[in-house]
Write an enzyme that holds these catalytic residues in place. Structure first.
Site, PDB file in Angstrom:
ATOM      1  N   CYS A 144     -22.514  24.959  60.730  1.00 12.73           N
ATOM      2  CA  CYS A 144     -23.209  24.917  59.450  1.00 12.73           C
ATOM      3  C   CYS A 144     -24.427  23.990  59.442  1.00 12.73           C
ATOM      4  O   CYS A 144     -25.295  24.114  58.574  1.00 12.73           O
ATOM      5  CB  CYS A 144     -22.244  24.528  58.333  1.00 12.73           C
ATOM      6  SG  CYS A 144     -21.401  22.977  58.623  1.00 12.73           S
ATOM      7  N   HIS A 170     -25.754  20.355  53.088  1.00 12.29           N
ATOM      8  CA  HIS A 170     -26.344  19.502  54.124  1.00 12.29           C
ATOM      9  C   HIS A 170     -27.847  19.352  53.889  1.00 12.29           C
ATOM     10  O   HIS A 170     -28.555  20.334  53.656  1.00 12.29           O
ATOM     11  CB  HIS A 170     -26.131  20.129  55.502  1.00 12.29           C
ATOM     12  CG  HIS A 170     -24.705  20.163  55.941  1.00 12.29           C
ATOM     13  ND1 HIS A 170     -23.686  19.502  55.301  1.00 12.29           N
ATOM     14  CD2 HIS A 170     -24.123  20.797  56.993  1.00 12.29           C
ATOM     15  CE1 HIS A 170     -22.538  19.715  55.946  1.00 12.29           C
ATOM     16  NE2 HIS A 170     -22.775  20.507  56.958  1.00 12.29           N
TER      17      HIS A 170
END
Lengths: 359, 359, 359, 359
Positions: free
Chosen positions: A156, A250
């Site tokens: 990810c 993120h």
């Protein structure tokens, strides 16, 4: 079109729950079988996600999709592949290799695990970025004498970096990239996941193996499929990956050196154009805008970006020339690790592969 | 030695409170006058830091040093310079220029504000790093026909970067540095400071003017004093500065390109040696170790590093070769923005300057 | 006086580490043996607290006390009771019963576990609160034909409540108490402890068994020792226990109905007097002030109270008459769950018992 | 039905933005005028919410409703009451009194400020709870010789308490209630709002005037309208109000003494019945379920409850008999302070009053 029948492997875990949610009322796919560990097998889904004290662990928040509540959880062995068109695997990496191998013999498998990512005949696919590498799945199938194949998503943290680098790489020639990530707690999983004693009012400056994954995966994703194999992109990638006290999403600070001159205005035009030409535009799980480009210097902010495009949009901001290099750009990006970087990203990948006729 | 008589200007604010604390029971300095805004003048310190509802705003935590509780706060105009040897200025930048100018006519002024930082005859001093630039204070004094001088600290984000770069720059020749910071909430001040609605579960990717300050200040601090002026270091500095939900202490992810080959073992030896040769070793506010070098990849962590050396030690970890460059290093650092980067750092600077005979 | 030789059982865990810290340079006790699970046995302490990747898990922060670094960890079976005067047990509850039983046959055992708390011949001791119940240890010893005894601390949520209720109960006659706690993450232990995904930006309104413990323990602690057994206090206790995103220290909101009239001024006088008469005053681990009583309505605040008395002071604030009752008081308290409520509280208990001649 | 024309006063602030969002695509109301301070007047909405550096302050997250982006902001004086049917006031309390008085002379005013809450002829209305008190608006109108009236919402901390107490009070006769709140940061407003330095890893045990507001408002809301005035409910209310590091949504721990016996099963039946009979069921801003009643002891949790019913559902959990009292219940509740407790609650109130023919 008749809906494709899909199974979710590892349906009770955190990633499995994202699949369950992403596939609710899906126009092309219908979940007909779900499987998890022996401990869950034979129970209704709602009961399988209860903990020992009877509390339901639907940890995404909101309501559990009604379609899944009473569906019976099978053991992996009980899954009937003859009644399936596709498998989504949310199996954790240890066990993923064997299980995905078994299912790929019969069926396409789309996976969030890293088990197959680094094999020569396996592409790491991000829908909208390297769709053309999907042809490697045919080679894989043939090589391995399978009826199906395994198509893994990247890590990810790679997702946002590769998504934002791709247009730059193609048009301006990226040579070197330096990235520092500030990753969300949810990337550390659940049960137990990241300990609150470790991350509250703190930064953990190290995530084992993460930097190496970002380096290898980015080069492969940006690479070219040629003669049945992927030639890695000729780009140096250096990453420092950290965990910060943020729930989801993120954030990455990126500096990239390019062959050709680039500046914020060119970058804006580039991402606008990429939005217009997005190969996944119109797919059921695709966002309205693949990229959100901000001139407001206070963006991206995790809390503000998370809901954009239901987590499927990648946000870019703080775009400036990078004076360290002759040509280059620095920017910050936000990518939702539990949406585009996980279950819903895998569903978008399935949509792209179905449209391409691979499923 | 008789103790030097010092005043704290702006003694009631957040930085002023750090000075109050750092000067408690100081072996060399004694606080004989304190001054703040008109609103506080004429009150006892304990009353001056009460808010409208009578609540004491001693926000550092712990007990207010007894020496200061009943000391009378003066207005700036009431400070009697004839009874002082040194002034610490915690004045906020807007008003700092005029006030520091006025005091420097008579006395040495050590300041945390940016008012004078970018003047040609003003060094930006970090004790232990560029002590030799202190000679520029004599030039400044002469130039301006003052009896004193102004010696400012750098911005708190520059502090950790310059401290860690200095030995590398000197021994291996740093050419380019790329830094991404994750800065603490306390760096945004108080009253009101950073809003909890903005920073809880969030990252603010932008701190106005910060990146420019880091660039300019780092080059000046690493520069050389020659013929009465500082020749900036020939190093390119690129910074991305962000605010993260951490109370105290700035973390920075750094990649530096060097002239000569460097690796983690050489770096460790270098910082060990720098510790042994520290020019501030033994000063009252200096830590036992100027640098803490960790091989444990989970360091630095803000919560663990804050108390080390009472916030005066700079921590270095995650040290690896930086493969983007022919020669180079990447690492993470932690620097305590409210200690080495602020009031206590200024006190250490005063100690160094006193030892050097500048005060 | 020769120092008493003590062992720490469970020395490598979170509570064990608190014992290690609390016993550093202790004037009365010297740690001569440490024990932990088989997995740690035979290793140096510093190595026993490393995780699989070699990272040292000294999670209290600051430096590991040098005295312990190279001490060899024994298995529980290897502990030589003939060379000990006292044992501190930080064993987790499951195994605690058997192990503490074994050691109590030979030696006094002071424990943070709940294993023995609810036995009829076992007092739950808070030093400074119910010291006179220590005489029950003699009964226990005789009853069980042991050479030693087991003296457990209460649950850390009971600690602050019982400490603040005690003087009120004795002087004004407490009849009913309603308490809502906001408990720290560290109370949930480590490995894995509270998950960051669960507690960040969240409240967990339930801590299994906690409310029942508070109810039973408070009544016992406030009770009277008579004819070799404790007569529980005649007070109704109702608690709602919640977990909030705070690292250390429990905050409790309390309303208490009393027999006699009480008001904030009387309460202040009462706690002042209790401070003056504290039975633990002057003991090595006792704070300067057993109680901190605040009239400033913004206290107690966890971040401000934690360091007070090195976590051994209990803070009281927001004191007002409770109008729900004919007579009563409402207030908030802060108690440090990892200090007075855990290892260092146990060391203070040992000091009190030694002074009383029980050890 | 033609849509009612509404104005939002204070449209650019935090509460004003909630009104803007709550009224997007509203089936009954259309925003035709918006007003704010002189500083904003004459600007487009999008420009009025920019800060000095040009950054858009749409702090709710998500997209700004397109209908408002280019609407021109008026000064309060420029609002044309002849073109309006209703006014929503998000004015801060200082100025609210005069402004609301002025508008009420011509029009119905629904307000989130406390300016009029404690007047004898002003009801404090919670739609679904004390709708019958709306008749007092007619008295108010007549008394004051206005064409309109002012209808204020309660304080957001009162909201959840009154909503959950109402059915208990009506059916089981509540006599005393003890409440401890854990309130969200967003309740402290913006600009500057709660300081991150104060609330991170901390609890602020005091919110000025809050406890008194809860006491007075709860008694009034549960009271009976009789002969043109409200007879307060005969219930003693004691509250301790605290701020915790939670972004949105207030959690409250409640103990209530009742006349008649009540237990969790009866409570469940009571709230189920209240859901079925909700007077606001079917209104555009009403949730599917007015109350969510949980037997799972880990509910309510702020992060899980916020999205339920788009913040308009009140959650109840941890329901147990309260043994302190002869008859009574303890429970925890969650109420979304920025939805049901603020702008969207005011819109629901407008819907209820329109349906009742008061507008």
């Amino acid at each position: 079109m008749e809906k494709k029948r899909v199974a979710i492997l590892g349906a009770t875990g955190a990633v499995g729950q994202e699949f369950v949610q992403s596939l609710e009322d899906h126009p092309w796919f219908t979940v007909t079988q779900i499987a998890a560990s022996e401990r869950s097998a034979g129970k209704k889904y709602i009961d399988a996600i209860r903990d020992d004290s009877g509390i339901v662990g639907w940890e995404i928040g909101g309501e559990i999709p009604p379609y899944i509540t009473d569906m019976m959880v099978k053991s992996i062995d009980q899954v009937d592949v003859s009644q399936l068109d596709l498998v989504f695997s949310a199996i954790e990496s240890g066990a993923a290799r064997d299980i995905e191998t078994k299912f790929a013999a019969d069926l396409p498998v789309i996976s969030t695990s890293s088990a197959y990512r680094y094999e020569e005949d396996v592409p790491i696919l991000i829908p909208g970025i390297n769709d053309e590498q999907a042809d490697l799945l045919d080679t894989q199938k043939k090589n391995r004498n399978w009826k199906g194949w395994v198509a893994p998503l990247p890590n990810c943290t790679t997702t946002g970096l590769a998504i934002t680098l791709k247009p730059i790489y193609e048009k301006y020639g990226a040579k070197k990239v330096r990235m520092t990530s500030m990753q969300a707690i949810s990337g550390g999983g659940r049960s137990p996941g990241v300990s609150a004693m470790n991350i509250t009012d703190n930064i953990i400056p190290y995530i084992p193996k993460e930097e190496e994954k970002v380096r290898i995966e980015t080069r492969k994703i940006l690479g070219k499929l040629k003669d049945g194999k992927i030639i890695d992109a000729d780009i140096k990638v250096s990453a420092t990956c950290t965990r910060v006290p943020i729930l989801d999403g993120h954030t990455e600070s990126v500096a990239v050196e390019t062959e050709d001159e680039i500046d914020p205005a060119k970058a804006k035009a580039l991402f606008d154009e990429s939005n217009r030409n997005s190969s996944v535009a119109g797919l059921p799980s695709a966002p309205d805008e693949y990229y959100a480009f901000h001139e407001d210097p206070t963006r991206p902010q995790p809390r503000l970006e998370r809901p954009v495009g239901d987590g499927m949009t990648t946000t870019i901001g703080r775009v400036e020339k990078e004076d360290l290099f002759d040509n280059g750009l620095k920017y910050m990006l936000f990518s939702h690790n539990k949406k585009m970087g996980s279950g819903k990203g895998a569903v978008l990948l399935a949509e792209m592969l179905l449209k391409k006729g691979k499923i």
